[in-house]
Every structure is written in structure tokens, then in C-alpha cells.
Write a protein that holds these residues in place. Sequence first.
Motif, mmCIF file in Angstrom:
data_model
loop_
_atom_site.group_PDB
_atom_site.id
_atom_site.type_symbol
_atom_site.label_atom_id
_atom_site.label_comp_id
_atom_site.label_asym_id
_atom_site.label_seq_id
_atom_site.Cartn_x
_atom_site.Cartn_y
_atom_site.Cartn_z
ATOM 1 N N HIS A 193 0.822 -1.204 0.000
ATOM 2 C CA HIS A 193 0.000 0.000 0.000
ATOM 3 C C HIS A 193 0.866 1.269 0.000
ATOM 4 N N LEU A 194 2.062 1.180 -0.563
ATOM 5 C CA LEU A 194 2.938 2.354 -0.580
ATOM 6 C C LEU A 194 3.059 2.932 -1.992
ATOM 7 N N LEU A 195 3.567 2.147 -2.909
ATOM 8 C CA LEU A 195 3.726 2.604 -4.285
ATOM 9 C C LEU A 195 2.408 2.480 -5.041
ATOM 10 N N GLU A 196 2.188 3.419 -5.941
ATOM 11 C CA GLU A 196 0.935 3.405 -6.700
ATOM 12 C C GLU A 196 0.811 2.137 -7.538
ATOM 13 N N SER A 197 1.959 1.590 -7.987
ATOM 14 C CA SER A 197 1.936 0.359 -8.776
ATOM 15 C C SER A 197 1.559 -0.856 -7.923
ATOM 16 N N GLN A 198 1.746 -0.743 -6.595
ATOM 17 C CA GLN A 198 1.406 -1.855 -5.704
ATOM 18 C C GLN A 198 -0.088 -1.944 -5.439
ATOM 19 N N ILE A 199 -0.733 -0.781 -5.376
ATOM 20 C CA ILE A 199 -2.124 -0.721 -4.942
ATOM 21 C C ILE A 199 -3.032 -1.305 -6.010
#
Length: 354
Positions: free
Chosen positions: A174-180
Motif C-alpha cells: 500500500h505504498l507505491l501506486e503500482s502496488q495498490i
Amino acid sequence: MDIIEYQQNITVQYCFPDINSSCKKEVRSGPGNALLFIFLSCISVCTVLLNLLVIISISHFKQLHTPTNLLILSLAAADLLMGMFVMPVNIVQLRDSCWYLGNIACTVITVITFVSMAASLYSMVFIAVDRYIAVSDPLHYSTRVTLYKSVLLLILAWSFCLLYSIIFLYFNDHLLESQISNSCYGECVVALKKPSIIVDVILFFLAPCSTILVLYSLIFILARQQARAVRAVRNGTLKRHEGKFSNSTETKAAKTLGVVIFVYLTCWIPLYLSSVLAESVTSVSVLWILFAWLAYLNSSFNPIMYAIFYPWFRTSVKFIVTCRIFEFSSSICNLFPTNVYLFRFKLHLDVLYQ
């Protein structure tokens, strides 16, 4: 309100009607929900005002620039973030389940939430350590606890809380936009993994909770021993009066320690206990929201327990409310009684009050 009435008060819409992948919007209406939102909004406003008063008081008046008050300032800053950002965002999400600000804002507000909660907890631990040193070794307190050491400690503590929050959110995707990866467009949900929950419970509940309990227990024991020592060296009328004072001091200290510990445990135990016992934990689950708000309330109680009971705070608030802080040389005004030095030793006995 029964289940049927509650369901009637929730009208299902869409967060972004023009987007096919939009999340469903659950708008909670009705007088019961309106009263709840008003109540929570009042808590948020009171939290901001009380902690802002503490910050202004300690920052403005030079007489309050002490290591102890610096720790209280750190606690107020963490609680101010909670009341200014975290509480309003959660109120809006309770009223309207949609998230309109995008993934980056969702990550930022989540980081602020974790940092403010962690910094608030560890500020309370530092205050307990400071008070223990003040009671156990009052003669060497000024050399062992300095303003420079307190500033350095708080910088390290806040840096650790920020770094931990970043690592914690990265581990939970839930940190990088690519992770979410949201199930639909218009939600801000943090799904916590069990290993990260266990680590979080150890670092930000068991460790600070145990430290606070142990230190405040030692403070009370030392305060009783010092009070008995004072009674032992008195005689006649002075002895009887000192005995009355010491008994009053012990009683007041016991009550205050009890309140501090009770409020702390009441606010934090349900959140972490439910996180450990629940099979899956998300930031939008009903259980999480309920217990998270109970933890948020600790930020409202902290300025009451750690500042409002101090005479210097009540005096500084009068300066602030009457706008006397804008007067020339108001920062060097004396906020303490003229006979404060006569009660210096009694202050160490009654460490929770001034």
C-alpha cells in the motif's frame, strides 16, 4: 435502530457514475447517523483546539522551553495531526464510503495515520521515562535530561516512526501506486498481513504498554518512599502537617497514575487485540473502524491528562484567549507562582502535577 431501519437509511449509489469500474457509494443518512457525525466532528475539533493550545503555549513562552515540556509538545504535535487530518478523513468516509482523492492521497493519509499514532505512543513513553528520572534522581535530573538530548531523541523517534510506517505499508502493498490494486475505482483500503500485524503489536503496543506500566508503577513506589522519608524527618506540628500533605500526595498520585494507565489501555487494547484475533483485517471493516476510533480518542484525552491539569497551561491559555500573547515581551512572562522554588521538592513527590 433495528436492522431494517438501518438498511433503509443506506441508499446505494456509485462513487463515479461515469466510470464502469466505480465502487458503490453507501450514503448513511437518518437522524442517528447525523448525530454520530456531529459527535465525531466535535471530537475532531476539540482535539485540534486542545492540542493547538498546548503547542502555542509551549512554543511561545520561553519559561516553558524545558525537556519535559518538549516531550509534551511532541505528544501534542502527533495528536494534532490525528485531529486535523486522520479524524476528518475517517468521518467523511463514514458518511460517504467513496475515496475521491486518488491512490497517492490515500497512501499519504495512511502514512500520516501510522506516524501520528506511533509518535503519540512513544511520546507518552518518553514522558513516563522523564518523570521516572525526575522522581528517582531529582538532584541530577538537570544534567541527565537536557533540552539538546530531548530534541535529538524526538528527532530519532519521529524518523523511526516515519521509516517504520513506510516499510509497513510497503510490506502490505500500500505504498507505491503500482502496488495498490483496488477491487473498484474509488476506494482506499489497507489490507494488513498477519506477520506485519504481529510486528506492529510488539513494537507499538506490547513494548510501549509494558514500559509505561512498569515506569509508572516505579514512580508511585518511589513517591511513597520519598513521602515517608519526609514524614520521618519532621516532628511535632510540622510532622503532622507534612504527613497530611504526603498522604494527600500519595492519594493524588495513585489516582492520576490509575487514570493515565486506564485510559491508555482502554483506548489501545481493543484495536490491537482485534487485529491479532481477527482472521482478516482491513481498514474499512466495522470492527477496525470502531476500535480505531477508540484509539483516536486517546489523542483527545492526552492534552487533558498531560497539560490541562498544569497551572502553567491554564495561565498560558488565558494569555492566548485574551490575545495577550501579541503584547510586547509576552513570551518572557512568569507563568509559575512566585514561591515555586519552595515547592520544588514537593513537585518531585507529586510528579504528575504542578
